[in-house]
Design a protein around this motif. Structure first.
Motif, PDB file in Angstrom:
ATOM      1  N   ASN A  21     -68.621   2.976  -4.946  1.00  7.71           N
ATOM      2  CA  ASN A  21     -68.927   3.320  -6.381  1.00  7.71           C
ATOM      3  C   ASN A  21     -67.924   3.755  -6.995  1.00  7.71           C
ATOM      4  OD1 ASN A  21     -68.955   5.564  -4.624  1.00  7.71           O
ATOM      5  ND2 ASN A  21     -70.945   6.357  -5.301  1.00  7.71           N
ATOM      6  N   ILE A  22     -67.005   4.553  -6.394  1.00  2.13           N
ATOM      7  CA  ILE A  22     -65.720   5.161  -6.839  1.00  2.13           C
ATOM      8  C   ILE A  22     -64.901   4.166  -7.483  1.00  2.13           C
ATOM      9  CG2 ILE A  22     -63.760   6.653  -6.422  1.00  2.13           C
ATOM     10  CD1 ILE A  22     -66.228   8.254  -6.166  1.00  2.13           C
ATOM     11  N   GLU A  23     -64.803   3.030  -6.904  1.00  2.00           N
ATOM     12  CA  GLU A  23     -63.911   1.964  -7.467  1.00  2.00           C
ATOM     13  C   GLU A  23     -64.806   1.416  -8.594  1.00  2.00           C
ATOM     14  OE1 GLU A  23     -61.468  -2.177  -6.089  1.00  2.00           O
ATOM     15  OE2 GLU A  23     -63.411  -1.553  -5.036  1.00  2.00           O
ATOM     16  N   ALA A  24     -65.789   1.159  -8.647  1.00  2.00           N
ATOM     17  CA  ALA A  24     -66.514   0.756  -9.644  1.00  2.00           C
ATOM     18  C   ALA A  24     -66.602   1.521 -10.871  1.00  2.00           C
ATOM     19  CB  ALA A  24     -67.837   0.442  -9.310  1.00  2.00           C
ATOM     20  N   LEU A  25     -66.564   2.770 -10.511  1.00  2.00           N
ATOM     21  CA  LEU A  25     -66.560   3.981 -11.774  1.00  2.00           C
ATOM     22  C   LEU A  25     -65.210   4.055 -12.435  1.00  2.00           C
ATOM     23  CD1 LEU A  25     -68.255   5.817 -13.061  1.00  2.00           C
ATOM     24  CD2 LEU A  25     -67.880   7.632 -11.461  1.00  2.00           C
ATOM     25  N   ARG A  26     -64.318   3.909 -11.612  1.00  2.00           N
ATOM     26  CA  ARG A  26     -62.909   3.677 -12.023  1.00  2.00           C
ATOM     27  C   ARG A  26     -62.598   2.594 -12.934  1.00  2.00           C
ATOM     28  NH1 ARG A  26     -59.566   5.365  -6.411  1.00  2.00           N
ATOM     29  NH2 ARG A  26     -59.734   7.915  -6.891  1.00  2.00           N
ATOM     30  N   THR A  27     -63.193   1.431 -12.389  1.00  2.00           N
ATOM     31  CA  THR A  27     -62.992   0.127 -13.244  1.00  2.00           C
ATOM     32  C   THR A  27     -63.530   0.273 -14.414  1.00  2.00           C
ATOM     33  OG1 THR A  27     -62.694  -1.251 -11.265  1.00  2.00           O
ATOM     34  CG2 THR A  27     -63.466  -2.360 -13.341  1.00  2.00           C
ATOM     35  N   TYR A  28     -64.871   0.794 -14.492  1.00  2.00           N
ATOM     36  CA  TYR A  28     -65.789   0.993 -15.505  1.00  2.00           C
ATOM     37  C   TYR A  28     -64.942   2.127 -16.699  1.00  2.00           C
ATOM     38  CZ  TYR A  28     -69.587   2.198 -18.853  1.00  2.00           C
ATOM     39  OH  TYR A  28     -70.359   2.539 -19.904  1.00  2.00           O
ATOM     40  N   ILE A  29     -64.574   3.067 -16.382  1.00  2.00           N
ATOM     41  CA  ILE A  29     -63.866   4.103 -17.384  1.00  2.00           C
ATOM     42  C   ILE A  29     -62.496   3.353 -17.932  1.00  2.00           C
ATOM     43  CG2 ILE A  29     -62.643   6.049 -17.184  1.00  2.00           C
ATOM     44  CD1 ILE A  29     -64.621   7.361 -15.280  1.00  2.00           C
ATOM     45  N   SER A  30     -61.983   2.525 -17.012  1.00  2.86           N
ATOM     46  CA  SER A  30     -60.720   2.002 -17.572  1.00  2.86           C
ATOM     47  C   SER A  30     -60.860   0.865 -18.425  1.00  2.86           C
ATOM     48  CB  SER A  30     -59.775   1.578 -16.308  1.00  2.86           C
ATOM     49  OG  SER A  30     -60.231   0.638 -15.763  1.00  2.86           O
ATOM     50  N   THR A  31     -62.045   0.316 -18.111  1.00  2.62           N
ATOM     51  CA  THR A  31     -62.383  -0.808 -18.998  1.00  2.62           C
ATOM     52  C   THR A  31     -63.010  -0.621 -20.362  1.00  2.62           C
ATOM     53  OG1 THR A  31     -62.690  -2.460 -17.080  1.00  2.62           O
ATOM     54  CG2 THR A  31     -63.466  -3.243 -18.854  1.00  2.62           C
ATOM     55  N   THR A  32     -63.699   0.353 -20.378  1.00  2.21           N
ATOM     56  CA  THR A  32     -64.686   0.669 -21.444  1.00  2.21           C
ATOM     57  C   THR A  32     -63.858   1.713 -22.351  1.00  2.21           C
ATOM     58  OG1 THR A  32     -65.978   2.430 -20.340  1.00  2.21           O
ATOM     59  CG2 THR A  32     -66.772   0.219 -20.518  1.00  2.21           C
ATOM     60  N   GLY A  33     -63.110   2.485 -21.953  1.00  4.02           N
ATOM     61  CA  GLY A  33     -62.312   3.777 -22.421  1.00  4.02           C
ATOM     62  C   GLY A  33     -63.142   4.992 -22.455  1.00  4.02           C
ATOM     63  N   CYS A  34     -64.361   5.248 -21.891  1.00  2.20           N
ATOM     64  CA  CYS A  34     -65.136   6.491 -21.889  1.00  2.20           C
ATOM     65  C   CYS A  34     -64.527   7.246 -20.725  1.00  2.20           C
ATOM     66  CB  CYS A  34     -66.636   6.077 -21.489  1.00  2.20           C
ATOM     67  SG  CYS A  34     -66.862   5.539 -19.685  1.00  2.20           S
ATOM     68  N   ASP A  35     -64.932   8.540 -20.571  1.00  2.00           N
ATOM     69  CA  ASP A  35     -64.493   9.323 -19.846  1.00  2.00           C
ATOM     70  C   ASP A  35     -65.695   9.875 -19.077  1.00  2.00           C
ATOM     71  OD1 ASP A  35     -65.548  11.770 -21.070  1.00  2.00           O
ATOM     72  OD2 ASP A  35     -63.569  11.949 -22.093  1.00  2.00           O
ATOM     73  N   LEU A  36     -65.351  10.785 -18.162  1.00  2.00           N
ATOM     74  CA  LEU A  36     -66.448  11.242 -17.214  1.00  2.00           C
ATOM     75  C   LEU A  36     -67.780  12.157 -17.970  1.00  2.00           C
ATOM     76  CD1 LEU A  36     -64.801  12.339 -13.862  1.00  2.00           C
ATOM     77  CD2 LEU A  36     -66.367  10.407 -14.185  1.00  2.00           C
ATOM     78  N   HIS A  37     -67.098  12.661 -19.120  1.00  2.00           N
ATOM     79  CA  HIS A  37     -68.289  13.455 -19.792  1.00  2.00           C
ATOM     80  C   HIS A  37     -69.309  12.423 -20.588  1.00  2.00           C
ATOM     81  CE1 HIS A  37     -65.974  17.218 -19.004  1.00  2.00           C
ATOM     82  NE2 HIS A  37     -65.061  16.634 -19.411  1.00  2.00           N
ATOM     83  N   ASP A  38     -68.924  11.319 -20.971  1.00  2.00           N
ATOM     84  CA  ASP A  38     -69.614  10.345 -21.467  1.00  2.00           C
ATOM     85  C   ASP A  38     -70.607   9.953 -20.322  1.00  2.00           C
ATOM     86  OD1 ASP A  38     -68.122  10.333 -23.597  1.00  2.00           O
ATOM     87  OD2 ASP A  38     -66.725   8.683 -23.056  1.00  2.00           O
ATOM     88  N   MET A  39     -70.352  10.145 -18.924  1.00  2.00           N
ATOM     89  CA  MET A  39     -71.334   9.609 -18.044  1.00  2.00           C
ATOM     90  C   MET A  39     -72.347  10.645 -17.622  1.00  2.00           C
ATOM     91  SD  MET A  39     -69.987   6.538 -17.400  1.00  2.00           S
ATOM     92  CE  MET A  39     -70.849   6.198 -15.829  1.00  2.00           C
ATOM     93  N   ASP A  40     -72.294  11.633 -18.207  1.00  2.00           N
ATOM     94  CA  ASP A  40     -73.532  12.704 -17.914  1.00  2.00           C
ATOM     95  C   ASP A  40     -74.681  12.316 -18.239  1.00  2.00           C
ATOM     96  OD1 ASP A  40     -71.497  14.858 -17.499  1.00  2.00           O
ATOM     97  OD2 ASP A  40     -71.759  15.707 -19.450  1.00  2.00           O
ATOM     98  N   GLY A  41     -75.623  12.533 -17.419  1.00  2.00           N
ATOM     99  CA  GLY A  41     -77.023  12.014 -17.349  1.00  2.00           C
ATOM    100  C   GLY A  41     -76.890  10.566 -16.888  1.00  2.00           C
TER     101      GLY A  41
END
Length: 88
Positions: A21-41
């Protein structure tokens, strides 16, 4: 390789492949340009392999889509697979 479902606070969903899930989250963030704060909730859960045949992905230039299982056979690297917020 696994598939992880990201369920956003607004009900939209996205699916990302990765070994963890960490690799998937890293991929998602680098692909979409969002950051962890955008993932709140948002929540990230593994999509069981026996469900891969039930989900399809379709590009706008395709008549028919392919199952997540087919997508995973063709794609060996971590990547964003699909999302409910994309219009095609």
């Amino acid at each position: 390789m696994k598939i992880f479902e990201i369920i956003h606070s607004d009900g939209e969903k996205e699916w990302v492949s990765g070994e963890t899930n960490i690799e998937a989250l890293r991929t998602y963030i680098s692909t979409t340009g969002c950051d962890l704060h955008d993932m709140d909730g948002s929540e990230i859960v593994e999509l069981p392999k026996d469900k891969w045949k039930e989900y399809t992905v379709k590009n706008e230039d395709e008549e028919e889509g392919i199952t997540f299982e087919q997508w995973m056979q063709e794609n060996k690297d971590s990547d964003v697979i699909a999302g409910t917020m994309y219009d095609i």
